[in-house]
Structure formats: structure tokens, C-alpha cells
Design an enzyme around this catalytic site. Structure first.
Site, PDB file in Angstrom:
ATOM      1  N   GLY A   1      17.477  37.372 -13.075  1.00 60.71           N
ATOM      2  CA  GLY A   1      16.539  36.480 -12.394  1.00 60.71           C
ATOM      3  C   GLY A   1      17.249  35.510 -11.476  1.00 60.71           C
ATOM      4  O   GLY A   1      18.482  35.490 -11.392  1.00 60.71           O
TER       5      GLY A   1
ATOM      6  N   GLY B   1      17.668  31.392 -10.120  1.00 62.61           N
ATOM      7  CA  GLY B   1      17.507  30.002 -10.513  1.00 62.61           C
ATOM      8  C   GLY B   1      17.528  29.106  -9.293  1.00 62.61           C
ATOM      9  O   GLY B   1      17.600  29.580  -8.158  1.00 62.61           O
TER      10      GLY B   1
ATOM     11  N   PHE C   1      19.831  27.046  -8.200  1.00 59.78           N
ATOM     12  CA  PHE C   1      21.100  26.965  -7.474  1.00 59.78           C
ATOM     13  C   PHE C   1      21.926  28.245  -7.578  1.00 59.78           C
ATOM     14  O   PHE C   1      23.112  28.248  -7.269  1.00 59.78           O
ATOM     15  CB  PHE C   1      21.931  25.787  -8.004  1.00 59.78           C
TER      16      PHE C   1
ATOM     17  N   VAL D   1      20.863  34.490 -12.493  1.00 62.04           N
ATOM     18  CA  VAL D   1      21.183  34.785 -13.891  1.00 62.04           C
ATOM     19  C   VAL D   1      21.454  36.274 -14.006  1.00 62.04           C
ATOM     20  O   VAL D   1      20.683  37.098 -13.504  1.00 62.04           O
ATOM     21  CB  VAL D   1      20.021  34.390 -14.828  1.00 62.04           C
TER      22      VAL D   1
ATOM     23  N   LYS E   1      24.203  32.216 -16.394  1.00 57.72           N
ATOM     24  CA  LYS E   1      23.633  31.531 -15.232  1.00 57.72           C
ATOM     25  C   LYS E   1      24.795  31.134 -14.323  1.00 57.72           C
ATOM     26  O   LYS E   1      25.693  30.404 -14.734  1.00 57.72           O
ATOM     27  CB  LYS E   1      22.842  30.296 -15.662  1.00 57.72           C
TER      28      LYS E   1
ATOM     29  N   ASP F   1       9.338  20.296 -18.574  1.00 54.25           N
ATOM     30  CA  ASP F   1       8.887  21.497 -17.854  1.00 54.25           C
ATOM     31  C   ASP F   1       8.566  22.620 -18.833  1.00 54.25           C
ATOM     32  O   ASP F   1       8.914  23.777 -18.608  1.00 54.25           O
ATOM     33  CB  ASP F   1       9.945  21.943 -16.843  1.00 54.25           C
TER      34      ASP F   1
END
Length: 262
Positions: free
Chosen positions: A6, A8, A10, A13, A28, A123
Site C-alpha cells: 500500500g 502512505g 510519505f 508499505v 513502511k 484517526d
């Protein structure tokens, strides 16, 4: 390092495998040149610090943290089952209240642990909560602490943070808040899991914010016809617009709904 899992804020991953143990991990990879401001750098450092602090069965576990001149690598346990958002959608939100209670009990246990260290997630949403297996045997893992804060018991903040459908009224109104915002979010998650809808929806963020702030929660959709009054009461208690009237995590965990669904 292997396939991409995936993206992120910045970086990305990827799937990794520990050379000696062959254990699968999630890595990450943050690109330092993309972390341009002091606040962004503090956010990354804070996430690493929180992950180092947390050792709990329902919170994703940090395994290592490495850096070079260009990148920051955050190595965590690999959660094979994906996130709750995909799990909910793949099951077409067709969950019994007993299944929902099992998931919410684990999330609440993780939040209770975070509260003990003064950590406010800010979050919480299905996309930031992982599950080890996409079935009833799956274990919940709270993840993604990029917006989290560590606060003292009497400390309050007013910064705007979170994902629109899961944000509490006090965030939108600029009212000083603490961990009450996480209780609101888990109420939204429970509503969403049992119906496939958000309690406050709209065509734009401003419309969503208006409904969150001023509209009362409704259980008019057909999904709620067969749901118990007890779970509706729990959701209402989480989605109380006034922070001082909202239940806390202890009251959430000890709500009668959970004992009814054992």
C-alpha cells in the site's frame, strides 16, 4: 523486501521477510525528502515512539526501526487478513451482533490500553484497524498512529485531525478535547459495521461536518429493524455530541450489550 502492500503519506508499505527467521513483516518506507516540515517530522517520530511504547495483543507490534540518509524504515508484524474496511465490505456488512461485539471488545481493549499511556489515536476507522484473518477467528490490531498524540489526563488540544465521517463534533467546533474523540470514532465504526452506512453522511465534507455537529443520530434504515435496543443505546452513548455526556472507555467495555452477546 517483496511486493507492495500500500501507499502512505510519505512513502509506501512493502512485504518483507526476515532473512534468518523467514518471518513475514510489513515495512513502511518513508522518504525523508517528502517529510518537509517540522510538524511532519514530529508526526513521524511520534508514531515511532508510540509503537515502541505499545505492547498489547490488539495493537500492531513494532519489530524494528532503521534509518539511512534517504529513508526511514518502520518494520511491524505483518497482518495477513488486511484491514477491517475490506473485511466489512467483503462480508457485505452481514454481521451478527455477537460477531460485532467480539470485534468491538478487542478494539475497546486496545483503546483502554492506549488511554493508560495518555495516547489519543485521533484517526480510528476500519481502514486503520487490521485483522489477522478475515473471519471470526481473526485478531484485531489497531494501527497507523501518524495522527496520534500523547496527552496528560487534564491536557486538551484543539487541532483539526482525522477522517471526515469519523470526526467528533468537538474537533469540528474547535473545542478542546482529549480521548473523547476516540469513543466517538468507535461508535461510528460499530454503526458502520452493522449497517454499511455512516451515521452522518453527505455529498461533501462540509455537509458531513454540519450533520455531525447539529443532526441527531437516526436508526431509520432497514438494517436496524432486527438490531437490539441495547446496541442502539451503546451507539447513541458513543455519539453523544456533548463530550461530558459521552460514555468513557470503561463504561463502553462494561455496557450490558457485551454480556448479552457472550
Amino acid at each position: 523486501m517483496g511486493e507492495k502492500l500500500g501507499n502512505g503519506s510519505f512513502g509506501l508499505v512493502v512485504l518483507g521477510r526476515h532473512i534468518k527467521t523467514k518471518t513475514l513483516v510489513a515495512i513502511k518506507i518513508l522518504t525523508k525528502k517528502h517529510i518537509k516540515t517540522l510538524s511532519q517530522n514530529e508526526s513521524v517520530r511520534k508514531e515511532i515512539g508510540i509503537l515502541k511504547l505499545c505492547h498489547h495483543p490488539f495493537i500492531v507490534r513494532l519489530l524494528d526501526h532503521l534509518e539511512d540518509n534517504e529513508y526511514i524504515y518502520i518494520v511491524t508484524e505483518y497482518i495477513e487478513g488486511g484491514n477491517l474496511n475490506d473485511y466489512f465490505k467483503n462480508n457485505k456488512f452481514n454481521f451478527t451482533e455477537k460477531q460485532a461485539a467480539n470485534i468491538m471488545k478487542q478494539i475497546a481493549s486496545g483503546i483502554d490500553y492506549l488511554n493508560q499511556y495518555g495516547i489519543v489515536h485521533r484517526d480510528l476507522k476500519p481502514g486503520n484497524i487490521m485483522i489477522t484473518q478475515p473471519n471470526d477467528s481473526g485478531i484485531i490490531k489497531i494501527a497507523d498512529f501518524g495522527l496520534s498524540k500523547i496527552l496528560s489526563p487534564n491536557e486538551r488540544i484543539i487541532s483539526h485531525a482525522g477522517t471526515p465521517n469519523f470526526m467528533a463534533p468537538e474537533i469540528l467546533l474547535g473545542t478542546p478535547y482529549n480521548n473523547e474523540v476516540d469513543i466517538w470514532a468507535i461508535g461510528v465504526i460499530l454503526f458502520y459495521m452493522l449497517s454499511g452506512d455512516y451515521p452522518f453522511e453527505g455529498g461533501s465534507n462540509s455537509e458531513i461536518y454540519k450533520k455531525i455537529t447539529y443532526h441527531s443520530i437516526q436508526f431509520n434504515y432497514f438494517h436496524w429493524r432486527e438490531r437490539s435496543d441495547s446496541v442502539k443505546n451503546l451507539i447513541k452513548s458513543c455519539l453523544e455530541k456533548y463530550m461530558d455526556k459521552r460514555i468513557d472507555i470503561y463504561e463502553f467495555i462494561n455496557h450490558p450489550w457485551f454480556s448479552e452477546k457472550e
